[in-house]
Every structure is written in structure tokens, then in C-alpha cells.
Write an enzyme that holds these catalytic residues in place. Structure first.
Site, mmCIF file in Angstrom:
data_model
loop_
_atom_site.group_PDB
_atom_site.id
_atom_site.type_symbol
_atom_site.label_atom_id
_atom_site.label_comp_id
_atom_site.label_asym_id
_atom_site.label_seq_id
_atom_site.Cartn_x
_atom_site.Cartn_y
_atom_site.Cartn_z
ATOM 1 C CB THR A 131 -27.358 10.940 -7.382
ATOM 2 O OG1 THR A 131 -27.182 10.550 -8.742
ATOM 3 C CG2 THR A 131 -28.458 10.071 -6.796
ATOM 4 C CE1 TYR B 4 -25.678 6.465 -5.407
ATOM 5 C CE2 TYR B 4 -26.102 7.121 -7.673
ATOM 6 C CZ TYR B 4 -25.537 7.376 -6.444
ATOM 7 O OH TYR B 4 -24.827 8.528 -6.244
#
Ligand code: UDP
Length: 327
Positions: free
Chosen positions: A117, A141
Site C-alpha cells: 500500500t 496498517y
């Protein structure tokens, strides 16, 4: 036919990847614990329910299908939740991925495609982020995904596990044929929340922060169509099958849109107002994340066809009005 093990194949991106893999002549084997995924979304190959933390179950599935590669989508992926419950992210994402990677190596499955990501880059204002940019995640995350990237590098050095890492920017849109689409419960992502608000399925959308250092005060993101994104994954498999070296690729378009601009596009596409209110910032959000994505175009031959904001919202809107899953 060759099997590919698709973790998270019952989820939003994984289900689109299964469709693309089947179209490319592979058998996608979905491995999913159905915590956030939907069995109804598994339409293009066998389904094996299981959890990444269950090594024995993984070993059985590797032995049964002998996949040529793993595509690893399964993860928790909400920035806000990761700030409130970091343990969930380190356990599910990092420990789960480590278990999967060890099982793959033990089974001799040495080609690995990983969903990473742009959140691994963190807040680097006014910079176009390319694959050589430094990684300073500002939420759990992003930190969990960066840790998995590090694990992959160590396993390549020690065991020869070749990998392609894709760092996604913001994924939106849906299969134009309507077979699969985006459906989370609870939903936290901007585009589906906006479409829900337009349809009156939920209260007004809250804009998270209007005091960012951007032209209109709202966060800027780079949106990429889910179908273009999964096409890159099929190219990533080919890259590995051709014996090429492990590589990191960003997947975005290089164009950034503010939250307000996404609202404006949605109003134009749907011809309906987007009920919204202005709220405070969400913990962990970066000001601006825009991709330098030339590497995927130049080296993989990636050609995103559907990644205009208008097309993404049009496809999402079509799916949104008819599509949902039951567990
Ligand atoms: N966002 C928002 N309201 C919402 C959900 C998201 O203003 O109800 C904003 C969020 O702050 C971010 C952008 O929309 O700037 C995209 O958020 P999303 O959760 O879709 O993806 P993320 O960037 O967190 O991966």
C-alpha cells in the site's frame, strides 16, 4: 491448468483478481476466512475456507492444489481501525503473512505477489511518491504492510522466494459486467459511503478534515480502477514466470483528487446531490498520496484503461445499485 492460491479471494480486490486470473487461463483457488469476505463473491474457482494463522490448514491447501504462485490479498485494511486496534493488524497482517510465506516456501511455491500500500510511504507532502521514495508509515496498517515487505526480502535472500510487491493507491470501481464489486460491512471507504449517502441508505457523508494544507482543505488521493489494478497482478505473475527479479511497483495514475473533487464527480455521474457534513480529521490520514506509476507502465507493460475518476464512479454506481453479497 495452473493453480494460483488467492488469499482474500472472497474480498473486493481478490474477487476481481480471481476473475482476471480465470480469464488469463489460471485456476484461482480462494483461501479466505470470510471475516470480511463473502462466499458469494467466489465465482471463478474453488473455495477453501481457512485462516492465515492456521499453518496446518495452509499446508493442506498447498498440498492439494500445488499452486504455481500465491497472490496475497487477505488483510485488514482500515487505517482508522489500525490506529485503535494495532494488535489486530500486527497479528492478522504480519503474523498471518509470515505463516503463509513459510507455508509457501515449505511447499516449494516460490512465486509470490503481494498487495502492499501507499500507506507505507506516510506523509510526504508535495512529493510524487515513486518506488524509491522512503517509507515512513504513520499508521499501523501501513507499518504492518511495510513489515511484510521486509519479510519477503529476507525470505528471498534465505530461500529464493521471488516476489512482486504492488503498492496500491486508492482502489475504486467495480467489474463492469457486474459479477463482482465492492461490498464491505461495515463500510469505511469514501466512494461506497458517498454512493450510500446519495441513495439515502445512510446519513450524510462526513468529510474527514477540511483544514489540510491542500487547495480546498481536504485530503488528496490517487484513485485507480480495481480492474486495472488486477490486470497488473496478472502481468506480475507473468513477470515472475519469465524468471525476472523481484520488484516493487506502485499502482496509481499519478493524478490526485481531493475529497471534495470526488464528491463533485459523484454528483455529476449520478445526477444527485451528495448529502455531506464537514467533520474533524481521521487519525492516521495522510494529507496527500499521489503515485509515480511509470515503472509499472514501462516495465510491466501495464496499461490502465478504466482509471478516470468518472469511469470508476460510473462502474461503482452501477454495481452499487444492484450488487450486494450475503455471507
Ligand atoms: N474520507 C472521508 N469521509 C469518509 C471516508 C473517507 O472524508 O467517510 C476521506 C479520507 O479521509 C481519505 C479519503 O476519503 O482522505 C479516502 O479514504 P478511504 O477510507 O476511502 O481510503 P484510504 O485513503 O484510507 O485508504
Amino acid at each position: 491448468m495452473q493453480h494460483v492460491l488467492v488469499t482474500g479471494g472472497a474480498g473486493y480486490i481478490g474477487s476481481h483478481a480471481c476473475k482476471a486470473l480465470a480469464a488469463a487461463g489460471f485456476v484461482p483457488v480462494t483461501f479466505d476466512n470470510l471475516v470480511t469476505g463473502w462466499q458469494d463473491a467466489v465465482k471463478f474457482g474453488p473455495f477453501e475456507q481457512g485462516d492465515l494463522l492456521d499453518r496446518a490448514r495452509l499446508d493442506d491447501v498447498f498440498a492439494q492444489y500445488q499452486p504455481v504462485a500465491v497472490m496475497h490479498f487477505a488483510a485488514l485494511s482500515q487505517v482508522g481501525e489500525s490506529m485503535a486496534e494495532p494488535g489486530l493488524y500486527w497479528r492478522n497482517n504480519v503474523q498471518g503473512s509470515l505463516t503463509l510465506i513459510e507455508a509457501a516456501v515449505a511447499a516449494g511455491c516460490m512465486q509470490f505477489v503481494f498487495s502492499s500500500t501507499c500507506a507505507t510511504y506516510g506523509d510526504q507532502d508535495n512529493v510524487v511518491l515513486d518506488e524509491t521514495s522512503e517509507q515512513h508509515p504513520i499508521n499501523a496498517y501501513g507499518a504492518s504492510k511495510r513489515a511484510i515487505e521486509d519479510i519477503l526480502r529476507d525470505f528471498e535472500a534465505a530461500h529464493g522466494l521471488r516476489h512482486v510487491i504492488f503498492r496500491y493507491f486508492n482502489v475504486a470501481g467495480a467489474d463492469p459486467e457486474g459479477e463482482v464489486g465492492e461490498f464491505h460491512q461495515p463500510e469505511t471507504h469514501l466512494v461506497p459511503l458517498m454512493l450510500d449517502a446519495i441513495e439515502g441508505k445512510r446519513d450524510a457523508l462526513t468529510i474527514y478534515g477540511t483544514d489540510y494544507d491542500t487547495p480546498d482543505g481536504t485530503c488528496i488521493r490517487d484513485y485507480v480502477h480495481v480492474c486495472d489494478l488486477v490486470d497488473a497482478h496478472v502481468l506480475g505473475l507473468k513477470w515472475l514466470a519469465d524468471g525476472k527479479a523481484s520488484r516493487v511497483f506502485n499502482l496509481g495514475t499519478g493524478s490526485g483528487f481531493s475529497v471534495r473533487e470526488v464528491l463533485d464527480h459523484s454528483r455529476e455521474v449520478t445526477n444527485k446531490p451528495v448529502p455531506h457534513v464537514e467533520g474533524s480529521r481521521r487519525a492516521g490520514d495522510c494529507t496527500k498520496l499521489v503515485s509515480g506509476s511509470q515503472r509499472a507502465v514501462d516495465e510491466l507493460g501495464w496499461q490502465p484503461h478504466r482509471s478516470t475518476l468518472r469511469q470508476m464512479i460510473t462502474d461503482a454506481w452501477r454495481w452499487h445499485q444492484n450488487g450486494h453479497y450475503d455471507r
